[in-house]
Design a protein around this motif. Structure first.
Motif, mmCIF file in Angstrom:
data_model
loop_
_atom_site.group_PDB
_atom_site.id
_atom_site.type_symbol
_atom_site.label_atom_id
_atom_site.label_comp_id
_atom_site.label_asym_id
_atom_site.label_seq_id
_atom_site.Cartn_x
_atom_site.Cartn_y
_atom_site.Cartn_z
ATOM 1 N N GLY A 186 23.120 39.195 -37.915
ATOM 2 C CA GLY A 186 22.007 38.584 -38.586
ATOM 3 C C GLY A 186 21.189 37.705 -37.650
ATOM 4 N N GLU A 187 20.318 37.093 -38.260
ATOM 5 C CA GLU A 187 19.397 36.202 -37.481
ATOM 6 C C GLU A 187 19.607 34.796 -37.567
ATOM 7 N N GLN A 188 20.005 34.137 -38.791
ATOM 8 C CA GLN A 188 20.352 32.778 -38.910
ATOM 9 C C GLN A 188 21.382 32.993 -40.197
ATOM 10 N N VAL A 189 22.235 31.979 -40.268
ATOM 11 C CA VAL A 189 23.018 31.797 -41.443
ATOM 12 C C VAL A 189 23.658 30.507 -41.534
ATOM 13 N N ARG A 211 28.787 25.179 -41.537
ATOM 14 C CA ARG A 211 28.447 25.787 -40.291
ATOM 15 C C ARG A 211 26.868 26.409 -40.496
ATOM 16 N N ASP A 212 26.209 26.436 -39.035
ATOM 17 C CA ASP A 212 24.989 27.078 -39.128
ATOM 18 C C ASP A 212 24.779 27.651 -37.739
ATOM 19 N N ILE A 213 24.257 28.978 -37.867
ATOM 20 C CA ILE A 213 24.233 29.887 -36.509
ATOM 21 C C ILE A 213 22.868 30.268 -36.456
ATOM 22 N N TYR A 214 22.109 29.987 -35.180
ATOM 23 C CA TYR A 214 20.868 30.627 -35.131
ATOM 24 C C TYR A 214 20.922 31.755 -33.982
ATOM 25 N N PHE A 215 20.919 32.968 -34.272
ATOM 26 C CA PHE A 215 20.839 33.868 -33.178
ATOM 27 C C PHE A 215 19.589 34.079 -32.465
ATOM 28 N N VAL A 216 19.540 34.245 -31.213
ATOM 29 C CA VAL A 216 18.356 34.733 -30.216
ATOM 30 C C VAL A 216 18.499 36.019 -30.108
ATOM 31 N N ASN A 229 18.310 33.829 -21.038
ATOM 32 C CA ASN A 229 19.578 33.320 -20.804
ATOM 33 C C ASN A 229 20.337 32.803 -22.071
ATOM 34 N N THR A 230 19.631 32.802 -23.212
ATOM 35 C CA THR A 230 20.346 32.274 -24.693
ATOM 36 C C THR A 230 20.931 33.556 -25.696
ATOM 37 N N LEU A 231 21.965 33.140 -26.196
ATOM 38 C CA LEU A 231 22.481 34.029 -27.238
ATOM 39 C C LEU A 231 22.473 33.645 -28.420
ATOM 40 N N PHE A 232 22.882 32.384 -28.764
ATOM 41 C CA PHE A 232 22.703 31.912 -29.886
ATOM 42 C C PHE A 232 23.070 30.337 -30.012
ATOM 43 N N PHE A 233 22.700 29.524 -31.039
ATOM 44 C CA PHE A 233 22.853 28.094 -31.334
ATOM 45 C C PHE A 233 23.781 27.902 -32.491
ATOM 46 N N TYR A 234 24.892 27.129 -32.246
ATOM 47 C CA TYR A 234 26.008 27.071 -33.394
ATOM 48 C C TYR A 234 26.104 25.633 -33.571
#
Length: 461
Positions: A186-189, A211-216, A229-234
């Protein structure tokens, strides 16, 4: 025959079943050659768009992939706990201690050990459904990645890829494990789940996390040059119990973690301050897990691969967790799921699937409780489904499992519940319990600004 010798013979048989091509490819890692156009053209033809074998098996026990669950079942609306499209399936057979030897060649050693240790544990095996699906843009990106992607920095990073599976036709173990790390989620959740460390006496305390995840990497329109060089933010914030409520963690996940390490900050409610964590990787113990889980067991495996040697063993037909909707359903009391020594087997579903087998051996000079790991990756999604865990003496000391479903609103195939069994301590860790919480929100309004130490400090005050 001793259990150790039986296990050795099973693993030897597995190696013998491996195709010569794959063994040679694993040894030829140093060449790091890209897939040519002829091989790439197989995607969407005899191979699925993500690299699995489209055809079923000769015995007819694994069907052909027909696109998976690319659309929701009738009656589904976002916000619902995902209904089970296979609830009407009849049980094929049950594997328990009495008939374990009959199915030993199709079971990971860790799962065999779990059955052997507990006479009440059993595997309920159902018909196989190849339900994994992803958006068309992920298939398109995977096709481009196949010819452009390559490992860099000794396998600690990748280049020439974005959004899709980087190496749908893997030549070695490193490429296969990167497929898991970079698979589409997904892109964010935004989601709320519970985790618990279940001790040998069956006692546990639930920890509820928002929880929150922002996928790059997997975002629509993402290009290799824009990744930086960024995969995601959690981020997570503890919601319960009350004594821990308000404590929080933020992680900024890098792609090449040897080049630039993962950054993590923790807000402690008692201290009311944000602290930078010096290390949250490899064998560092995760906060709030009672010392059961290292940082790199989240999502079955995450982070830099540099401390292990990776070998692609090949592909096998195995009984693995799959279409685990029963344990995901709304309203099930958590005490009904978390039994004294294992997750309630009556709520779990196993199916026969082809999996990629990847073995990771700890390099000299490094320490980790798991000196060897054997991973079993779903050919249709690249989700790790099972992991055998060994110590430095070669003893099998644990098992990880991921119990996946299709998240229809994305669509995406991923774990709804993760477990880690510690055979030495006779305890286990479970994460992802969401039966009595609001369902995952894949349209949550998130941005990278929400994942900074400053944001953590603001939310903690």
């Amino acid at each position: 025959m001793s259990a150790t010798r039986r296990q050795g013979r099973r693993e030897e048989k597995a190696v013998l079943r491996t195709s010569a091509f794959l063994l040679l490819a694993a040894c030829a890692f140093q060449a790091q050659a890209k897939v040519d156009a002829v091989q790439g053209a197989r995607l969407g033809q005899d191979l699925t768009p993500l690299g699995g074998e489209r055809a079923g098996n000769a015995a007819g026990t694994i069907p052909a992939w027909d696109g998976g669950l690319a659309s929701p079942p009738a009656g589904y609306t976002p916000g619902m706990h995902h209904p089970d499209p296979y609830a009407g399936d009849s049980l094929r057979f049950v594997v328990d201690r009495q008939n374990l030897s009959q199915y030993a060649d199709q079971l990971p050693p860790g799962l065999q050990a779990l059955v052997e240790r507990h006479p009440d544990y059993r595997l309920r095996v159902y018909p196989t459904h190849r339900s994994a699906a992803a958006p068309q843009r992920i298939y398109d990106a995977t096709r481009l990645n196949a010819e452009d992607g390559e490992l860099i920095a000794g396998g600690n990073g990748v280049q020439g890829v974005a959004a899709g599976i980087p190496f749908p036709i893997p030549a070695n173990g490193l490429e296969a494990i990167w497929n898991h790390i970079l698979r589409y989620r997904g892109e964010q959740v935004h989601f709320v789940t519970n985790q618990a460390a279940v001790l040998a006496n069956g006692s546990y305390n639930l920890l509820k996390l928002e929880r929150d995840i922002y996928f790059v990497y997997g975002r629509e329109g993402m290009t290799p040059g824009e990744l930086e060089n960024t995969l995601f933010f959690y981020k997570y914030q503890v919601a319960a119990p009350a004594r821990l409520s308000g404590s929080a963690l933020v992680v900024q996940e890098t792609l090449d973690q040897v080049l630039s390490i993962r950054k993590a900050w923790r807000f402690n409610r008692g201290e009311r301050r944000v602290r930078r964590l010096p290390m949250l990787a490899y064998d560092t113990l995760q906060p709030d897990t009672n010392g059961l889980a290292t940082a790199d067991v989240v999502d079955s495996y995450n982070g830099a691969p540099d401390r292990y040697e990776w070998q692609l063993i090949g592909k096998q037909e195995m009984l693995v967790p799959y279409n685990s909707y029963a344990v995901h359903q709304k309203g099930i009391p958590y005490k009904q799921i978390l039994k004294a020594s294992f997750v309630n087997p009556d709520l779990l579903r196993y199916e026969l699937h082809r999996v990629w087998v990847v073995e990771a051996t700890l390099r000299k000079g490094f320490s980790h409780p798991y000196a060897k790991r054997r991973f079993y990756l779903d050919e249709d999604s690249w989700q790790i489904l099972s992991v055998d865990l060994y110590d430095k003496s070669g003893q099998l000391i644990g098992l990880q499992e991921s119990h996946p479903i299709s998240y229809y609103d994305v669509p995406m195939f991923g774990s709804t519940l993760e477990t880690l069994y510690d055979f030495v301590g006779s305890r286990y860790f479970a994460d992802g319990l969401d039966n009595n919480e609001p369902m995952y929100d894949f349209s949550a309004s998130l941005s990278p600004r929400d994942f900074t130490p400053q944001a953590l400090r603001r939310e903690g005050n």
